[in-house]
Design a protein around this motif. Structure first.
Motif, PDB file in Angstrom:
ATOM      1  N   VAL A 182      60.895  24.711  34.656  1.00  0.00           N
ATOM      2  CA  VAL A 182      60.886  25.886  35.538  1.00  0.00           C
ATOM      3  C   VAL A 182      59.488  26.170  36.077  1.00  0.00           C
ATOM      4  O   VAL A 182      59.297  26.429  37.270  1.00  0.00           O
ATOM      5  CB  VAL A 182      61.443  27.117  34.799  1.00  0.00           C
ATOM      6  N   THR A 183      58.483  26.126  35.219  1.00  0.00           N
ATOM      7  CA  THR A 183      57.140  26.557  35.628  1.00  0.00           C
ATOM      8  C   THR A 183      56.346  25.477  36.352  1.00  0.00           C
ATOM      9  O   THR A 183      55.461  25.795  37.146  1.00  0.00           O
ATOM     10  CB  THR A 183      56.328  27.014  34.406  1.00  0.00           C
ATOM     11  N   TYR A 184      56.657  24.216  36.102  1.00  0.00           N
ATOM     12  CA  TYR A 184      55.781  23.158  36.607  1.00  0.00           C
ATOM     13  C   TYR A 184      56.492  22.125  37.473  1.00  0.00           C
ATOM     14  O   TYR A 184      55.993  21.696  38.503  1.00  0.00           O
ATOM     15  CB  TYR A 184      55.106  22.467  35.413  1.00  0.00           C
ATOM     16  N   LEU A 185      57.692  21.736  37.058  1.00  0.00           N
ATOM     17  CA  LEU A 185      58.363  20.631  37.745  1.00  0.00           C
ATOM     18  C   LEU A 185      59.212  21.058  38.939  1.00  0.00           C
ATOM     19  O   LEU A 185      59.515  20.233  39.804  1.00  0.00           O
ATOM     20  CB  LEU A 185      59.246  19.869  36.760  1.00  0.00           C
TER      21      LEU A 185
ATOM     22  N   LEU B 154      57.123  31.332  17.962  1.00  0.00           N
ATOM     23  CA  LEU B 154      58.279  31.112  18.829  1.00  0.00           C
ATOM     24  C   LEU B 154      58.514  29.629  19.047  1.00  0.00           C
ATOM     25  O   LEU B 154      57.675  28.786  18.734  1.00  0.00           O
ATOM     26  CB  LEU B 154      58.064  31.802  20.194  1.00  0.00           C
ATOM     27  N   ASN B 155      59.666  29.310  19.646  1.00  0.00           N
ATOM     28  CA  ASN B 155      59.953  27.929  20.016  1.00  0.00           C
ATOM     29  C   ASN B 155      60.122  27.786  21.525  1.00  0.00           C
ATOM     30  O   ASN B 155      60.703  26.825  22.007  1.00  0.00           O
ATOM     31  CB  ASN B 155      61.209  27.420  19.303  1.00  0.00           C
ATOM     32  N   SER B 156      59.618  28.758  22.271  1.00  0.00           N
ATOM     33  CA  SER B 156      59.744  28.748  23.725  1.00  0.00           C
ATOM     34  C   SER B 156      58.381  28.913  24.373  1.00  0.00           C
ATOM     35  O   SER B 156      57.701  29.929  24.176  1.00  0.00           O
ATOM     36  CB  SER B 156      60.664  29.889  24.189  1.00  0.00           C
ATOM     37  N   VAL B 157      57.987  27.908  25.147  1.00  0.00           N
ATOM     38  CA  VAL B 157      56.712  27.985  25.858  1.00  0.00           C
ATOM     39  C   VAL B 157      56.729  29.144  26.858  1.00  0.00           C
ATOM     40  O   VAL B 157      55.739  29.871  27.020  1.00  0.00           O
ATOM     41  CB  VAL B 157      56.435  26.655  26.586  1.00  0.00           C
ATOM     42  N   GLY B 158      57.860  29.342  27.522  1.00  0.00           N
ATOM     43  CA  GLY B 158      57.968  30.423  28.497  1.00  0.00           C
ATOM     44  C   GLY B 158      57.785  31.795  27.869  1.00  0.00           C
ATOM     45  O   GLY B 158      57.132  32.669  28.429  1.00  0.00           O
TER      46      GLY B 158
ATOM     47  N   LEU C 246      54.414  36.610  26.577  1.00  0.00           N
ATOM     48  CA  LEU C 246      53.778  37.512  25.621  1.00  0.00           C
ATOM     49  C   LEU C 246      52.265  37.550  25.804  1.00  0.00           C
ATOM     50  O   LEU C 246      51.636  38.596  25.627  1.00  0.00           O
ATOM     51  CB  LEU C 246      54.113  37.081  24.191  1.00  0.00           C
ATOM     52  N   ALA C 247      51.683  36.424  26.182  1.00  0.00           N
ATOM     53  CA  ALA C 247      50.241  36.418  26.454  1.00  0.00           C
ATOM     54  C   ALA C 247      49.919  37.313  27.647  1.00  0.00           C
ATOM     55  O   ALA C 247      48.938  38.071  27.618  1.00  0.00           O
ATOM     56  CB  ALA C 247      49.766  34.995  26.706  1.00  0.00           C
ATOM     57  N   VAL C 248      50.739  37.229  28.681  1.00  0.00           N
ATOM     58  CA  VAL C 248      50.544  38.088  29.861  1.00  0.00           C
ATOM     59  C   VAL C 248      50.703  39.560  29.480  1.00  0.00           C
ATOM     60  O   VAL C 248      50.035  40.438  30.051  1.00  0.00           O
ATOM     61  CB  VAL C 248      51.538  37.696  30.977  1.00  0.00           C
ATOM     62  N   LEU C 249      51.557  39.830  28.499  1.00  0.00           N
ATOM     63  CA  LEU C 249      51.796  41.205  28.042  1.00  0.00           C
ATOM     64  C   LEU C 249      50.803  41.630  26.956  1.00  0.00           C
ATOM     65  O   LEU C 249      51.079  42.550  26.173  1.00  0.00           O
ATOM     66  CB  LEU C 249      53.226  41.338  27.525  1.00  0.00           C
ATOM     67  N   ASP C 250      49.664  40.945  26.899  1.00  0.00           N
ATOM     68  CA  ASP C 250      48.529  41.352  26.065  1.00  0.00           C
ATOM     69  C   ASP C 250      48.787  41.208  24.559  1.00  0.00           C
ATOM     70  O   ASP C 250      48.232  41.953  23.744  1.00  0.00           O
ATOM     71  CB  ASP C 250      48.136  42.820  26.353  1.00  0.00           C
TER      72      ASP C 250
END
Length: 291
Positions: free
Chosen positions: A105-108, A218-222, A227-231
């Protein structure tokens, strides 16, 4: 001779589909007809090829040997016909691809669109999943995976190498402080995948392994990226996956001189004998990802 070769191809379909019913649906003939053809093939050869039960079929020792030989013969015959067709037209047909959800979804996704525009005769069936699919019984043309193939019988073609880096949101770094050295990560919220407890980081020839942890595993890169974006903490992932977040300022680099260990992206196929649509797809990804 023609019937013999056709029955050989039907036998290969039955083994790949792990049963008569699925194979009959795939080739478009009645189940009873298919069973009768395989029985006739066994009589012609003079050996039992399959053990039949009400629920499944199993190869006999002779059947296993016969399948390995026939599979290649059938594949080469199919490719011979396709290659002749390619002299007159572009590759066509349905391309079935299995790929990781988040990475796809994010890259390909933009690359898939570009490839579709180059080859309008190809239709696409994408299965986004992180599970290890069965390329034979599930009839996928190719699987894109991060990390090496676990099945030595499959063919893994390298597409690219991705180097993960450290990132966090400005708000998290303002709240928790910015690490000055890798050892400082032990005192931070680190968003890990598959419950990783250590990160190995490199700076030139230097290498250090640091303990990491936090409230989220987690087991999801997305989901980790979100969560990183959400600080919620620091992530270790390839630039290509978080490029949009970096461009928008939602994330920024942490310890920019340090990076994680490179991971490979592979195109996994069952055989080296590839239809034109699959060969073009892999060549396209190798060229684009190499950039």
């Amino acid at each position: 001779m023609d019937d013999y070769l056709n029955d050989m191809a039907l036998f290969v379909e039955v083994v790949k589909a792990k049963g008569f019913r699925n194979a009959a649906q795939a080739v478009g003939i009645p189940n009873s007809t298919l069973s009768r053809r395989i029985t006739a093939l066994e009589k012609t050869i003079g050996l039992r090829l399959l053990h039949r039960t009400t629920r499944r079929i199993e190869l006999t020792e002779a059947g296993q040997l016969y399948f390995e030989r026939c599979k290649r013969i059938v594949e080469e015959a199919r490719l011979a016909h396709e290659q002749l067709g390619d002299m007159l037209a572009q590759p066509s047909g349905v391309l079935r691809v299995s790929l990781p959800v988040d990475f796809g979804v994010t890259y390909l996704a933009p690359l898939m669109v570009e490839f579709a525009e180059l080859y309008p005769g190809i239709r696409f069936d994408f299965d986004l999943t992180s599970r290890r699919i069965d390329l034979v019984s599930e009839r996928f043309d190719v699987a894109l995976r991060i990390g090496e193939s676990e099945d030595s019988q499959l063919i893994a073609r390298p597409l690219a190498s991705l180097t993960p880096n450290l990132y966090a949101s400005p708000a998290y770094l303002e709240r928790a402080g910015e690490p000055a050295k890798p050892a400082d990560l032990a005192h931070h919220e680190c968003l890990t995948i598959l419950k990783a407890s250590r990160w190995t980081l490199r700076e030139g020839k230097r290498s250090v392994t640091v303990p990491v942890g936090g409230r989220f595993a987690l087991n999801s890169v997305g989901m980790i990226r979100r969560l990183a974006v959400l600080d919620r903490g620091i992530v270790l992932m390839p630039h290509e996956v978080v490029a949009d977040d970096l461009a928008s300022g939602a994330l920024r680099p942490v310890l920019p001189r340090w990076h994680g260990e490179a991971v490979q992206i592979y195109a996994i196929t069952e055989t080296r004998l590839l239809p034109a649509k699959v060969q073009r797809f892999i060549e396209f990804l190798q060229a684009r990802l190499a950039r």
